[in-house]
Design a protein around this motif. Structure first.
Motif, PDB file in Angstrom:
ATOM      1  N   HIS A 219      -0.167  -9.310 -12.377  1.00 15.82           N
ATOM      2  CA  HIS A 219       0.573  -8.108 -11.959  1.00 15.82           C
ATOM      3  C   HIS A 219       0.776  -8.112 -10.444  1.00 15.82           C
ATOM      4  CE1 HIS A 219       0.728  -6.442 -15.847  1.00 15.82           C
ATOM      5  NE2 HIS A 219      -0.418  -5.776 -15.872  1.00 15.82           N
ATOM      6  N   ARG A 220      -0.269  -8.366  -9.696  1.00 14.06           N
ATOM      7  CA  ARG A 220      -0.156  -8.342  -8.229  1.00 14.06           C
ATOM      8  C   ARG A 220       0.876  -9.356  -7.739  1.00 14.06           C
ATOM      9  NH1 ARG A 220      -6.602  -8.779  -8.026  1.00 14.06           N
ATOM     10  NH2 ARG A 220      -7.183  -6.558  -7.905  1.00 14.06           N
ATOM     11  N   ALA A 221       0.724 -10.598  -8.201  1.00 18.50           N
ATOM     12  CA  ALA A 221       1.604 -11.662  -7.713  1.00 18.50           C
ATOM     13  C   ALA A 221       3.056 -11.398  -8.096  1.00 18.50           C
ATOM     14  CB  ALA A 221       1.139 -13.000  -8.281  1.00 18.50           C
ATOM     15  N   HIS A 222       3.286 -10.922  -9.303  1.00 10.04           N
ATOM     16  CA  HIS A 222       4.658 -10.703  -9.766  1.00 10.04           C
ATOM     17  C   HIS A 222       5.318  -9.551  -9.004  1.00 10.04           C
ATOM     18  CE1 HIS A 222       8.007 -11.013 -12.550  1.00 10.04           C
ATOM     19  NE2 HIS A 222       7.958  -9.704 -12.745  1.00 10.04           N
TER      20      HIS A 222
ATOM     21  N   LEU B 175       4.591  -8.446  -5.992  1.00 10.81           N
ATOM     22  CA  LEU B 175       4.860  -8.899  -4.623  1.00 10.81           C
ATOM     23  C   LEU B 175       6.116  -9.760  -4.566  1.00 10.81           C
ATOM     24  CD1 LEU B 175       1.243  -9.790  -3.419  1.00 10.81           C
ATOM     25  CD2 LEU B 175       2.701  -7.946  -2.530  1.00 10.81           C
ATOM     26  N   MET B 176       6.303 -10.623  -5.567  1.00 11.54           N
ATOM     27  CA  MET B 176       7.505 -11.464  -5.604  1.00 11.54           C
ATOM     28  C   MET B 176       8.745 -10.601  -5.804  1.00 11.54           C
ATOM     29  SD  MET B 176       9.939 -12.868  -7.802  1.00 11.54           S
ATOM     30  CE  MET B 176       9.191 -12.773  -9.421  1.00 11.54           C
TER      31      MET B 176
ATOM     32  N   GLN C  80      -5.302 -14.100  -0.044  1.00 14.84           N
ATOM     33  CA  GLN C  80      -4.004 -13.876   0.583  1.00 14.84           C
ATOM     34  C   GLN C  80      -3.215 -12.805  -0.165  1.00 14.84           C
ATOM     35  OE1 GLN C  80      -2.727 -14.747   3.343  1.00 14.84           O
ATOM     36  NE2 GLN C  80      -0.604 -14.098   3.024  1.00 14.84           N
ATOM     37  N   VAL C  81      -3.261 -12.828  -1.484  1.00 14.31           N
ATOM     38  CA  VAL C  81      -2.593 -11.796  -2.281  1.00 14.31           C
ATOM     39  C   VAL C  81      -3.191 -10.422  -1.984  1.00 14.31           C
ATOM     40  CG1 VAL C  81      -2.282 -10.917  -4.632  1.00 14.31           C
ATOM     41  CG2 VAL C  81      -1.817 -13.320  -4.126  1.00 14.31           C
TER      42      VAL C  81
END
Length: 508
Positions: free
Chosen positions: A48-51, A53-54, A496-497
């Motif tokens: 969820h976090r990575a998506h 942010l993208m 980093q995320v």
């Protein structure tokens, strides 16, 4: 027909008037939910976090939208997953977590979190994240056992013992040579696990259902944020491919098969009749009725756990077999627990055997005596006849066989034979006048001499084994460094995320 209709309606009423039915819930949805909750919750939060942010970076979500979603994600992330219970309003963990987020920011914004994403690519990504963590943990345990084998083997470079073929004493070797062979098998197992990790640690995200998406996303951004090494580039392959599971399962099954073979040896070696080694007190149990017993329960359980782990791993291959080449997420729901169990049991075996090997007591004197029994140096008798007496190999072999049979009939060991007896047997076997002195007979009957003349690369000569030992220690150090670097890289990606999430949520 009317009776069949009434029976069907009565059954449906008993199941409940709304979908899903009670049987469907109890037999499938609830058990699957519990498995997902226990193994995938934290991986889901990472995705969820990575998506999100993208989506923000690609200007698909506004800054304020991304910040609100991420705040809600972080609130849900603080949930203890063990407290989550199946809710029939939600089909699975995926929808339940979205529902928890929607309670905080509304259904529309929570739904936009899934732009350009499907349960298909998300589910495979979560499985890969959970699996890569287990593979790295398994590699860590494997490296620990290898270290124990190398340390113990280094203490026994001149501990002479019989080597066995067909369960029979064959030739003299050393315990260090034997343990190094076990380590070398584990080194190949490590290599297979590392190869499996490299196949697992590839991102399917951005494939969506199976054909990617019309949104302008960046798959590489999500890949890097989640610490994946590469993409599964073809989106169909990303959703349909299951060989990353098969490769992992095969590596685990083969390692447990390899371990089971020498664990069986160890159980034989520590029997009272054999008495070659003694398992340390912390790893044995007494009988409830026979206080003299020293049952090597740690080794016995290791043997059975290794078999159980191999069986779970093979179940994975069986479940993949003949699965249609399409979305396999639903199959994986039932499949993944087998793989997790196989890895968890394998770690238990490795941990137990590391402790046993590090504390093993070796009966050097008895092993040395055994190496003098059963005419197991007779191969060197034949070799010496060829090298020093010029006798053809097959003739020398025939003479040596005659000598060993004669010793067995007379219940003697080779070092009890006289030069006259040896000469007589050689004449009768092949008409060869073989003259050996008492000093030559003593040398040929000595297992340590047998070992020391075997100076070929890879043999049991202490110097050759020591060289192999040093090389294996260097290899082990490199692999320990690889593991540390890999874990650091994954931790740095996650850190980093989290920094980006913090910056976005605090400033908005």
């Amino acid at each position: 027909m009317e009776r069949e209709r009434r029976n069907r309606e009565e059954w449906l009423l008993s199941e409940g008037t709304t979908f899903p039915g009670k049987t469907y819930v109890e037999c499938l949805l609830k058990p699957l939910f519990n498995d997902q909750r226990d193994t995938l919750f934290h991986a889901m939060i990472q995705v969820h976090r990575a998506h999100v942010l993208m989506l923000y970076d690609r200007q698909i979500l506004k800054r304020s939208e991304a910040a609100r979603i991420l705040r809600a994600v972080e609130e849900v992330a603080r949930t203890d997953p063990r407290k989550l219970q199946y809710d029939p309003r939600y089909e699975d963990l995926f929808f339940l977590v979205e529902g928890k987020i929607a309670e905080r920011i509304g259904e529309e914004l929570a739904g936009n979190m899934h732009i350009a994403r499907s349960r298909n690519d998300m589910g495979v990504a979560m499985y890969r994240i959970a699996l890569r963590e287990r593979i790295l943990s398994l590699i860590d345990k494997t490296l620990s056992l290898r270290e124990a084998l190398l340390e113990t083997g280094g203490q026994h470079l001149e501990t002479v013992m019989p080597a066995y073929t067909h369960t029979q004493p064959a030739q003299p070797t050393t315990l260090g040579h034997y343990l190094l062979a076990v380590q070398d098998g584990l080194a190949r197992d490590t290599s297979r696990l590392k190869n499996a990790f490299h196949q697992v640690n590839r991102s399917p995200l951005g494939s969506a259902a199976i054909t990617t998406t019309g949104f302008d996303i960046c798959r590489d951004t999500v890949k890097d944020a989640l610490g994946f090494d590469d993409l599964v580039e073809n989106s169909y392959d990303a959703i349909a491919g299951a060989d990353y599971l098969g490769e992992t399962a095969t590596a685990v099954a083969l390692m447990m098969t390899n371990l089971g073979r020498w664990i069986q040896d160890l159980l034989l070696f520590c029997t009272r009749e054999f008495q070659a080694v003694r398992v340390a007190d912390p790893y044995v149990q007494i009988s409830s009725i026979m206080p003299q017993k020293r049952n090597p329960v740690s080794v016995e359980h290791s043997r059975s756990l290794a078999s159980s782990a191999a069986a779970d791993a093979l179940a994975v291959l069986t479940m993949i077999h003949n699965t249609p080449f399409g979305d396999v997420v639903d199959t994986e729901d039932d499949l993944q627990p087998h793989l997790y169990r196989a890895i968890d049991k394998s770690q238990r075996v490795l941990g137990l055997m590391t402790a046993v090997i590090r504390t093993l007591e070796v009966n050097r004197e008895l092993l040395g005596r055994r190496a003098r029994e059963g005419a197991i140096t007779i191969t060197e008798w034949a070799d010496t006849m060829v090298r020093e007496k010029g006798i053809p190999l097959r003739t020398a072999h025939r003479i040596a066989a005659r000598i060993s049979r004669s010793a067995w009939r007379e219940n003697r060991e080779l070092d009890e034979l006289t030069p006259e007896q040896v000469r007589k047997e050689a004449l009768e076997a092949a008409g060869v006048d073989l003259r050996l002195t008492e000093e030559e007979l003593a040398r040929l009957s000595d297992p340590l001499h047998f070992i020391r003349v075997r100076k070929c690369r890879g043999g049991p000569h202490p110097a050759k084994t020591r060289r192999m030992l040093e090389a294996r220690n260097e290899q082990l150090t490199r692999e320990q460094r690889w593991l540390k670097d890999t874990l650091n890289r994954l931790n740095q990606a996650q850190a980093q995320v989290m920094r980006r999430v913090g910056e976005l949520t605090e400033k908005s």
